[in-house]
Design a protein around this motif. Structure first.
Motif, short mmCIF file in Angstrom:
data_model
loop_
_atom_site.label_atom_id
_atom_site.label_comp_id
_atom_site.label_asym_id
_atom_site.label_seq_id
_atom_site.Cartn_x
_atom_site.Cartn_y
_atom_site.Cartn_z
N ASP A 1 -0.47 -8.26 1.89
CA ASP A 1 0.76 -7.84 1.23
C ASP A 1 0.41 -6.93 0.05
OD1 ASP A 1 3.10 -9.41 -1.00
OD2 ASP A 1 3.31 -7.62 0.23
N GLN A 2 0.74 -5.66 0.19
CA GLN A 2 0.38 -4.71 -0.85
C GLN A 2 1.47 -4.70 -1.91
OE1 GLN A 2 -0.68 -0.99 0.90
NE2 GLN A 2 -1.91 -0.35 -0.81
N GLN A 3 1.15 -5.20 -3.08
CA GLN A 3 2.14 -5.33 -4.13
C GLN A 3 2.30 -4.05 -4.93
OE1 GLN A 3 2.05 -9.07 -6.37
NE2 GLN A 3 0.42 -9.76 -5.02
N VAL A 4 1.34 -3.16 -4.83
CA VAL A 4 1.41 -1.89 -5.54
C VAL A 4 1.21 -0.79 -4.51
CG1 VAL A 4 0.40 -0.46 -7.35
CG2 VAL A 4 0.48 -2.95 -7.63
N LYS A 5 2.15 0.13 -4.45
CA LYS A 5 2.11 1.15 -3.40
C LYS A 5 2.15 2.55 -3.98
CE LYS A 5 4.46 -1.86 -0.10
NZ LYS A 5 5.63 -2.03 0.78
N GLN A 6 1.27 3.39 -3.49
CA GLN A 6 1.33 4.81 -3.79
C GLN A 6 1.51 5.49 -2.45
OE1 GLN A 6 -2.39 4.27 -6.53
NE2 GLN A 6 -1.53 6.28 -7.01
N ASN A 7 2.71 5.95 -2.20
CA ASN A 7 3.06 6.42 -0.86
C ASN A 7 2.59 7.83 -0.56
OD1 ASN A 7 4.37 4.01 -0.06
ND2 ASN A 7 6.15 4.58 -1.29
N SER A 8 2.17 8.56 -1.58
CA SER A 8 1.68 9.92 -1.33
C SER A 8 0.17 9.92 -1.41
CB SER A 8 2.25 10.88 -2.37
OG SER A 8 3.64 10.95 -2.29
N PRO A 9 -0.52 10.09 -0.29
CA PRO A 9 -1.98 10.08 -0.34
C PRO A 9 -2.56 11.32 -1.03
CG PRO A 9 -1.21 10.47 1.88
CD PRO A 9 -0.01 10.15 1.07
N SER A 10 -1.79 12.40 -1.06
CA SER A 10 -2.32 13.60 -1.70
C SER A 10 -1.20 14.42 -2.32
CB SER A 10 -3.09 14.45 -0.68
OG SER A 10 -2.22 14.89 0.34
N LEU A 11 -1.60 15.24 -3.30
CA LEU A 11 -0.67 16.12 -4.00
C LEU A 11 -1.44 17.36 -4.44
CD1 LEU A 11 2.09 16.56 -5.47
CD2 LEU A 11 1.08 15.43 -7.45
N PHE A 100 -4.19 -2.91 -7.38
CA PHE A 100 -4.26 -1.46 -7.34
C PHE A 100 -3.50 -0.90 -6.15
CE2 PHE A 100 -7.41 -0.18 -10.53
CZ PHE A 100 -7.94 -1.41 -10.89
N GLY A 101 -2.99 0.31 -6.32
CA GLY A 101 -2.44 1.06 -5.20
C GLY A 101 -3.56 1.74 -4.45
N ALA A 102 -3.21 2.42 -3.38
CA ALA A 102 -4.22 3.05 -2.51
C ALA A 102 -4.72 4.36 -3.08
CB ALA A 102 -3.64 3.26 -1.12
N GLY A 103 -4.07 4.88 -4.10
CA GLY A 103 -4.53 6.11 -4.73
C GLY A 103 -3.84 7.35 -4.20
N THR A 104 -3.75 8.36 -5.06
CA THR A 104 -3.24 9.68 -4.69
C THR A 104 -4.27 10.71 -5.11
OG1 THR A 104 -0.91 9.06 -4.98
CG2 THR A 104 -1.44 11.40 -5.08
N ARG A 105 -4.66 11.54 -4.15
CA ARG A 105 -5.64 12.60 -4.46
C ARG A 105 -4.90 13.82 -4.98
NH1 ARG A 105 -10.74 13.31 -3.26
NH2 ARG A 105 -10.69 11.58 -1.78
N LEU A 106 -5.14 14.15 -6.23
CA LEU A 106 -4.52 15.33 -6.85
C LEU A 106 -5.48 16.50 -6.81
CD1 LEU A 106 -2.31 16.71 -8.60
CD2 LEU A 106 -3.51 15.82 -10.61
#
Lengths: 110, 115
Positions: A1-11, A100-106
């Protein structure tokens, strides 16, 4: 169960423009939120945080906004610089551990 | 200068072998943590320790073991029972706030590859 979500893998953004990274959470008990920045093959480094009693925290080019009713926080980087290119992790905590969320690569393009 | 040191940076292991990842900190932090990073999954908590001689399981403790005999050291053993050990492992420490952890200070990580 992922309690923290970052839905955009990249930006990807242009240098000088604003970068907005988003994060959603499901646990209403979280009372402290943090953003970490990570370069390849290195550990994450702390960037900025916000307590649940606030809705905004600013540190130089970085501002974090918290919307508790929507269980949403965002990180704004203005102006974006090529050196900001990294993976950004959103994190939240309520007790003795941190999620932690899965992260977003900027990627900031010159 | 103060910080967290993880070693080795890269490690290769044959199936069936146990390996121990070292984590040492000279920040005088009470709390220490081990996370695992897999692509697309962020950081997942393996074990954490708030004080010496005490530690708790995180979300994915199966197949791992830890010890906290000294404040400065929190080694992680990846046992042969861990089904998918190939990953990037991160150690962290923090000064606990009252009731909740403060910001984490991370080491540079150890990449474990099972051959």
């Amino acid at each position: 169960d992922q309690q923290v979500k970052q839905n955009s893998p990249s930006l990807s953004v242009q240098e000088g423009r604003i970068s907005i990274l988003n994060c959603d959470y499901t646990n209403s008990m979280f009372d402290y939120f943090l953003w970490y920045k990570k370069y390849p093959a290195e550990g994450p480094t702390f960037l900025i945080s916000i307590s649940s009693i606030k809705d905004k925290n600013e540190d130089g080019r970085f501002t974090v906004f918290l919307n508790k009713s929507a269980k949403h926080l965002s990180l704004h980087i203005v102006p974006s610089q090529p050196g900001d290119s990294a993976v950004y992790f959103c994190a939240a905590t309520e007790t003795n551990d941190m999620r932690f969320g899965a992260g977003t690569r900027l990627t900031v393009k010159p | 200068d103060g910080g967290i040191t993880q070693s080795p940076k890269y490690l290769f292991r044959k199936e069936g072998q146990n390996v121990t990842l070292s984590c040492e900190q000279n920040l005088n932090h009470d709390a220490m943590y081990w996370y695992r990073q897999d692509p697309g999954q962020g950081l997942r908590l393996i074990y954490y320790s708030q004080i010496v001689n005490d530690f708790q399981k995180g979300d994915i403790a199966e197949g791992y073991s830890v010890s906290r005999e000294k404040k400065e050291s929190f080694p992680l053993t990846v046992t042969s029972a861990q089904k998918n050990p190939t990953a990037f492992y991160l150690c962290a420490s923090s000064i606990p706030r009252v009731g909740t952890p403060g910001e984490l200070f991370f080491g540079e990580g150890s990449r474990l590859t099972v051959l």
